[in-house]
Design an enzyme around this catalytic site. Structure first.
Site, PDB file in Angstrom:
ATOM      1  N   ARG A  69       0.839  -1.193   0.000  1.00 49.49           N
ATOM      2  CA  ARG A  69       0.000   0.000   0.000  1.00 49.49           C
ATOM      3  C   ARG A  69       0.876   1.247   0.000  1.00 49.49           C
ATOM      4  NH1 ARG A  69      -1.769   0.823   4.363  1.00 49.49           N
ATOM      5  NH2 ARG A  69      -1.099  -0.994   5.541  1.00 49.49           N
ATOM      6  N   TYR A 197      -1.333  -3.622  -7.091  1.00 53.59           N
ATOM      7  CA  TYR A 197      -1.070  -4.353  -5.849  1.00 53.59           C
ATOM      8  C   TYR A 197      -2.233  -4.362  -4.861  1.00 53.59           C
ATOM      9  CZ  TYR A 197       0.771  -6.383  -1.775  1.00 53.59           C
ATOM     10  OH  TYR A 197       0.923  -7.238  -0.721  1.00 53.59           O
ATOM     11  N   GLY A 199      -3.947  -4.110  -1.624  1.00 51.17           N
ATOM     12  CA  GLY A 199      -4.734  -3.095  -0.935  1.00 51.17           C
ATOM     13  C   GLY A 199      -4.971  -1.833  -1.753  1.00 51.17           C
ATOM     14  N   LYS A 206      -9.541  -2.450   1.705  1.00 52.04           N
ATOM     15  CA  LYS A 206      -9.236  -1.294   2.535  1.00 52.04           C
ATOM     16  C   LYS A 206     -10.024  -0.058   2.079  1.00 52.04           C
ATOM     17  CE  LYS A 206      -6.935  -3.571   5.355  1.00 52.04           C
ATOM     18  NZ  LYS A 206      -5.680  -4.200   5.265  1.00 52.04           N
ATOM     19  N   HIS A 226     -10.310  -2.357  11.578  1.00 50.39           N
ATOM     20  CA  HIS A 226      -9.228  -3.222  11.068  1.00 50.39           C
ATOM     21  C   HIS A 226      -8.994  -4.338  12.089  1.00 50.39           C
ATOM     22  CE1 HIS A 226      -4.813  -3.288   9.352  1.00 50.39           C
ATOM     23  NE2 HIS A 226      -5.579  -4.182   8.780  1.00 50.39           N
ATOM     24  N   SER A 248      -1.157  -3.501  10.288  1.00 50.44           N
ATOM     25  CA  SER A 248      -0.817  -4.392   9.176  1.00 50.44           C
ATOM     26  C   SER A 248       0.428  -5.210   9.498  1.00 50.44           C
ATOM     27  CB  SER A 248      -0.579  -3.558   7.925  1.00 50.44           C
ATOM     28  OG  SER A 248      -1.731  -2.796   7.657  1.00 50.44           O
ATOM     29  N   ALA A 249       0.355  -6.488   9.181  1.00 49.48           N
ATOM     30  CA  ALA A 249       1.469  -7.426   9.403  1.00 49.48           C
ATOM     31  C   ALA A 249       1.903  -7.488  10.867  1.00 49.48           C
ATOM     32  CB  ALA A 249       2.651  -7.109   8.480  1.00 49.48           C
ATOM     33  N   CYS A 250       0.940  -7.411  11.767  1.00 48.49           N
ATOM     34  CA  CYS A 250       1.239  -7.523  13.199  1.00 48.49           C
ATOM     35  C   CYS A 250       0.495  -8.672  13.871  1.00 48.49           C
ATOM     36  CB  CYS A 250       0.947  -6.206  13.909  1.00 48.49           C
ATOM     37  SG  CYS A 250       2.128  -4.923  13.480  1.00 48.49           S
ATOM     38  N   GLY A 251      -0.041  -9.607  13.085  1.00 52.06           N
ATOM     39  CA  GLY A 251      -0.503 -10.840  13.702  1.00 52.06           C
ATOM     40  C   GLY A 251      -1.995 -11.119  13.725  1.00 52.06           C
ATOM     41  N   THR A 253      -4.003 -12.361  11.176  1.00 54.80           N
ATOM     42  CA  THR A 253      -4.291 -13.654  10.550  1.00 54.80           C
ATOM     43  C   THR A 253      -3.853 -14.778  11.481  1.00 54.80           C
ATOM     44  OG1 THR A 253      -3.924 -12.628   8.409  1.00 54.80           O
ATOM     45  CG2 THR A 253      -3.949 -15.041   8.471  1.00 54.80           C
ATOM     46  N   ASP A 277      -9.121  -9.719   9.084  1.00 55.75           N
ATOM     47  CA  ASP A 277      -8.622  -8.379   8.735  1.00 55.75           C
ATOM     48  C   ASP A 277      -9.625  -7.251   8.995  1.00 55.75           C
ATOM     49  OD1 ASP A 277      -6.339  -6.925   7.650  1.00 55.75           O
ATOM     50  OD2 ASP A 277      -7.563  -6.516   5.885  1.00 55.75           O
ATOM     51  N   ARG A 377       2.094 -12.195  -0.488  1.00 57.53           N
ATOM     52  CA  ARG A 377       0.785 -12.556   0.076  1.00 57.53           C
ATOM     53  C   ARG A 377       0.175 -13.765  -0.618  1.00 57.53           C
ATOM     54  NH1 ARG A 377      -1.623  -8.797   4.151  1.00 57.53           N
ATOM     55  NH2 ARG A 377       0.071  -7.336   4.432  1.00 57.53           N
ATOM     56  N   ARG A 408       3.187  -3.776  17.718  1.00 51.75           N
ATOM     57  CA  ARG A 408       4.535  -4.310  17.770  1.00 51.75           C
ATOM     58  C   ARG A 408       5.374  -3.325  18.559  1.00 51.75           C
ATOM     59  NH1 ARG A 408       7.052  -7.881  13.785  1.00 51.75           N
ATOM     60  NH2 ARG A 408       5.219  -8.537  12.627  1.00 51.75           N
ATOM     61  N   GLY A 502       0.471 -19.773  18.668  1.00 52.09           N
ATOM     62  CA  GLY A 502      -0.542 -20.547  19.389  1.00 52.09           C
ATOM     63  C   GLY A 502      -0.565 -20.230  20.882  1.00 52.09           C
ATOM     64  N   ASP A 503       0.606 -19.912  21.428  1.00 55.06           N
ATOM     65  CA  ASP A 503       0.669 -19.636  22.864  1.00 55.06           C
ATOM     66  C   ASP A 503      -0.026 -18.333  23.248  1.00 55.06           C
ATOM     67  OD1 ASP A 503       1.965 -21.972  23.882  1.00 55.06           O
ATOM     68  OD2 ASP A 503       3.740 -21.327  22.764  1.00 55.06           O
TER      69      ASP A 503
HETATM   70  P1  GTP Z   1      -2.357  -7.624   7.481  1.00 56.45           P
HETATM   71  O1  GTP Z   1      -2.882  -8.693   6.584  1.00 56.45           O
HETATM   72  O2  GTP Z   1      -1.235  -6.841   6.865  1.00 56.45           O
HETATM   73  O3  GTP Z   1      -3.399  -6.716   8.036  1.00 56.45           O
HETATM   74  O4  GTP Z   1      -1.568  -8.346   8.685  1.00 56.45           O
HETATM   75  P2  GTP Z   1      -1.944  -9.296   9.913  1.00 56.45           P
HETATM   76  O5  GTP Z   1      -2.189  -8.464  11.122  1.00 56.45           O
HETATM   77  O6  GTP Z   1      -2.985 -10.293   9.546  1.00 56.45           O
HETATM   78  O7  GTP Z   1      -0.537 -10.018  10.177  1.00 56.45           O
HETATM   79  P3  GTP Z   1      -0.129 -11.564  10.143  1.00 56.45           P
HETATM   80  O8  GTP Z   1      -0.939 -12.413  11.070  1.00 56.45           O
HETATM   81  O9  GTP Z   1      -0.078 -11.990   8.738  1.00 56.45           O
HETATM   82  O10 GTP Z   1       1.353 -11.505  10.739  1.00 56.45           O
HETATM   83  C1  GTP Z   1       2.382 -10.789  10.156  1.00 56.45           C
HETATM   84  C2  GTP Z   1       3.719 -11.225  10.643  1.00 56.45           C
HETATM   85  O11 GTP Z   1       3.787 -11.240  12.062  1.00 56.45           O
HETATM   86  C3  GTP Z   1       4.091 -12.622  10.159  1.00 56.45           C
HETATM   87  O12 GTP Z   1       5.414 -12.615   9.672  1.00 56.45           O
HETATM   88  C4  GTP Z   1       3.974 -13.453  11.398  1.00 56.45           C
HETATM   89  O13 GTP Z   1       4.835 -14.559  11.368  1.00 56.45           O
HETATM   90  C5  GTP Z   1       4.293 -12.475  12.527  1.00 56.45           C
HETATM   91  N1  GTP Z   1       3.576 -12.845  13.770  1.00 56.45           N
HETATM   92  C6  GTP Z   1       2.246 -13.084  13.887  1.00 56.45           C
HETATM   93  N2  GTP Z   1       1.918 -13.430  15.166  1.00 56.45           N
HETATM   94  C7  GTP Z   1       3.063 -13.381  15.859  1.00 56.45           C
HETATM   95  C8  GTP Z   1       3.381 -13.634  17.234  1.00 56.45           C
HETATM   96  O14 GTP Z   1       2.529 -13.946  18.068  1.00 56.45           O
HETATM   97  N3  GTP Z   1       4.684 -13.473  17.602  1.00 56.45           N
HETATM   98  C9  GTP Z   1       5.647 -13.112  16.708  1.00 56.45           C
HETATM   99  N4  GTP Z   1       6.890 -12.987  17.156  1.00 56.45           N
HETATM  100  N5  GTP Z   1       5.390 -12.890  15.402  1.00 56.45           N
HETATM  101  C10 GTP Z   1       4.124 -13.014  14.980  1.00 56.45           C
HETATM  102  C1  SPV Z   2      -2.840  -4.482   5.244  1.00 52.00           C
HETATM  103  O1  SPV Z   2      -1.866  -3.861   4.759  1.00 52.00           O
HETATM  104  O2  SPV Z   2      -3.331  -4.174   6.355  1.00 52.00           O
HETATM  105  C2  SPV Z   2      -3.414  -5.628   4.523  1.00 52.00           C
HETATM  106  C3  SPV Z   2      -2.960  -5.884   3.161  1.00 52.00           C
HETATM  107  O3  SPV Z   2      -4.276  -6.302   5.046  1.00 52.00           O
HETATM  108  S1  SPV Z   2      -3.669  -4.828   2.004  1.00 52.00           S
HETATM  109  O4  SPV Z   2      -4.880  -5.457   1.479  1.00 52.00           O
HETATM  110  O5  SPV Z   2      -2.684  -4.651   0.921  1.00 52.00           O
HETATM  111  O6  SPV Z   2      -4.008  -3.562   2.603  1.00 52.00           O
HETATM  112 MN    MN Z   3      -4.889  -5.457   7.041  1.00 47.92          MN
END
Ligand code: GTP
Ligand code: SPV
Ligand code: MN
Length: 594
Positions: A69, A197, A199, A206, A226, A248-251, A253, A277, A377, A408, A502-503
């Site tokens: 994005r 791309y 998003g 989004k 979100h 985003s990308a903070c866990g 999923t 999401d 992705r 994070r 999982g923990d």
């Molecule tokens: P968007 O799709 O961008 O909105 O992201 P998201 O919040 O769904 O993030 P996602 O679950 O894909 O996690 C992104 C990254 O964080 C991955 O590289 C994971 O491996 C890492 N991650 C997720 N959960 C944890 C956790 O509990 N601990 C650690 N250390 N890393 C984690």
């Molecule tokens: C995010 O960036 O929070 C995502 C991926 O979930 S995207 O659909 O590209 O926004």
């Molecule tokens: Mn997202």
């Protein structure tokens, strides 16, 4: 496919602008979808993967300058600048339409305009809303077919109504200096140009389900967030639902699909995924909050996904999946990414489409040395997910017991804390901060404030958004409790202290116990934290009660540094930050100085 005059007039005027060779309506049929896959494979837009390992799965690579994005090129175009607020980029709607029209002009020449009627949410639900996306990209069409509910049934459901979100997308030259992702909330319109791309171009996600929807939600008295949504089932078969907002990308999923640790799994606990999401949330008749996931698939981060970290996500990608910007293993025509396993392919092409040498991988320069892009992705069907919730298609949504915020943070934020009430919880969300990730263009690992994980996604003024949260609180007789978590605290060497994945269930168990009034807590300056002994560490290697104490510790000095930063951030948002939140900030500061 329709006689709806609003739809036909709009398509005609857009077609006059972009000038396609032909117009094709997406009907949602398997025959048409299959024909589009074949066409995309013929042009090289997609590559079909090994049908034995990955049946009906495809690989796509975006342009090298187009992998995430682009927040600096994302605009909210309200007639008054102050309605978009200081955090969003703003352009005058008229000026924006004119500027982008020049970029769109004749951009579909020699190409096809695909018309995608789609619904966010299950048609028939009070939550559901319809959009139509016009695009010249088959990749977009195929992704939208996975991510949303698409086709004839949607246009039929729209009938003669003018109530749909109008989305126009063109890949055009994919020039990043002419890339614009623009939202016109007053016109229910989204214009996206010069990107291919995720998003930026899957306009249901989004652009609609967060930016336009948050604007509508404020007007209509609901919320677009979100957030993931999960159901946690106990051995008695009772399911409690939790939503969680992480940037985003903070866990999200990962938490949404978590597999309980053995101690819980063997006792009969289960986790069900409703969404990973986005959540649309309304007050139900019983005075509780109800949430749905408006999407129909997952656009998940590939790197780090493996059998142990997220088995369910991995299984979800095993068929009917589109992979974007991952590494291509040429030996068996499969896909690979960093963190999938310890066997990087020897004969492979990286996300840029170049021959890849895995021995050159350098953690400090992931973008240039990885096989897969850090923001690569998978686009996978929700129905493929082994733990998809039986309530996934629920028309009324699931009742929320708890809302969790999280980011994070290497330091400062403890593993978990609980807010005192809705207003304080809103404050906790408003002061969220997180290190930036590869999901958006720009520097990675810089701490920035990201309220409710919505900084890039609120379609109006951030101060008004906070006020909307407070107002919603007044309309919920039985509000969920609000918590904050941080899985990402690091030790002196920079290693994550908490095992995560999982923990994280161990923390959810404390949260639900608090919601049920079953466990006590310790009051600190920032809110309630668990007694260390109340976080179950049975079966955890290398984690002792002292580790938990460390993870739960609240360092008043570093929090006071945060307070200073929050004041600056609130000031930047401007004068619409509600007084109640300044009161909460003053209370926090006073508590920390006590
Ligand atoms: P968007 O799709 O961008 O909105 O992201 P998201 O919040 O769904 O993030 P996602 O679950 O894909 O996690 C992104 C990254 O964080 C991955 O590289 C994971 O491996 C890492 N991650 C997720 N959960 C944890 C956790 O509990 N601990 C650690 N250390 N890393 C984690
Ligand atoms: C995010 O960036 O929070 C995502 C991926 O979930 S995207 O659909 O590209 O926004
Ligand atoms: Mn997202």
């Amino acid at each position: 496919m329709t006689n709806n005059k609003h739809v036909l007039d709009w398509i005609k005027s857009m077609a006059d602008l972009v000038n396609p060779d032909q117009i094709v309506w997406i009907d949602g049929s398997e025959e048409q979808t299959e024909a589009l896959r074949k066409e995309a494979c013929a042009t090289g837009e997609l590559e079909a993967l090994n049908p034995e390992l990955y049946p009906n799965c495809y690989l796509h690579r975006t342009a090298i300058n187009d992998v995430a994005r682009v927040e600096h090129r994302t605009f909210i175009c309200t007639s008054k600048k102050e309605d978009a607020g200081n955090i969003n980029n703003w352009m005058d709607p008229k000026e924006c339409y004119e500027k982008l029209s020049k970029l769109y002009k004749n951009s579909y020449k020699g190409r096809t305009m695909y018309v995608i009627p789609y619904s966010m949410g299950v048609v028939g639900s009070d939550f559901a809303k319809i959009g139509i996306e016009l695009t010249d990209s088959i990749y977009v069409v195929l992704n939208m077919i996975i991510m949303t509910r698409v086709g004839k049934k949607i246009i039929d459901a729209l009938g003669d109504s003018a109530d749909f979100v109008k989305g126009l997308h063109a890949v055009a030259d994919c020039d990043d200096e002419k890339r614009y992702i623009c939202h016109f909330p007053e016109d229910n319109t989204i214009w996206s140009v010069n990107s291919g791309y995720g998003g930026n171009v899957l306009l249901g996600k989004k652009c609609f389900a967060l930016r336009i929807a948050s604007y509508l939600g404020r007007k209509e008295g609901w919320m677009a967030e979100h957030m993931l949504i999960l159901g946690l089932e106990n051995p008695q078969g009772e399911v409690k639902y939790i939503s969680a907002a992480f940037p985003s990308a903070c866990g999200k999923t990962n938490l949404a699909m978590l597999i309980p640790p053995a101690i819980y799994k063997n006792a009969g606990y289960k986790v069900w995924t409703v969404g990973d999401d986005i959540a649309w949330i309304r007050v139900g008749e019983d005075g509780r909050l109800y949430a749905i996931n408006p999407e129909n698939g997952f656009f998940g981060v590939a790197p780090g996904t493996n059998e142990h970290s997220n088995y369910n996500a991995l299984m979800t990608t095993k068929k009917n999946c589109i992979f974007t910007n991952v590494c291509h293993n040429l030996d068996d025509n499969s896909v690979w990414w960093e963190g999938l396993d310890n066997n990087p392919p020897k004969n492979a092409v990286n996300w840029k489409g170049e021959k890849w040498d895995y021995t050159k991988y350098d953690k400090a320069d992931k973008v240039n040395t990885s096989g897969a892009h850090p923001n690569s992705r998978f686009t996978a069907m929700a129905s493929n997910c082994p733990c998809i919730s039986p309530e996934f298609e629920s028309l009324k949504g699931v009742p929320l017991t708890a809302i969790i915020f999280g980011g994070r943070r290497a330091k400062t934020a403890p593993l978990v804390y609980e807010s005192r009430n809705w207003q304080h919880g809103t404050f906790v969300g408003s002061i969220m901060a997180s290190e930036t990730t590869a999901a958006a263009a720009g520097a990675v690992g810089v701490v920035r404030r990201d309220p409710m994980a919505m900084r890039p996604f609120v379609g109006y003024d951030m101060g008004d958004y906070f006020a909307h949260w407070l107002n919603m609180g007044k309309k919920i007789p039985n509000p969920p409790k609000i918590f904050h978590v941080n899985w990402f605290r690091t030790d002196a060497e920079g290693h994550f202290i908490w095992p995560g994945f999982g923990d994280n269930m161990r923390v959810l168990m404390w949260i639900l116990a608090r919601c049920a009034g079953e466990v006590e807590a310790v009051e600190t300056a920032i809110g309630f934290v668990p007694k260390a002994e109340d976080i179950n560490i049975e079966g955890l290697d290398g984690v002792t009660i002292d580790t938990i104490r460390e993870l739960l510790s609240v360092d008043n000095a570093s929090w006071l540094e945060d307070v200073a930063n929050i004041k600056e951030f609130y000031a930047q948002i401007g004068d619409r930050v509600p007084a109640e939140l300044y009161d909460e900030l003053a209370t926090l500061e006073a508590n920390l100085k006590k």
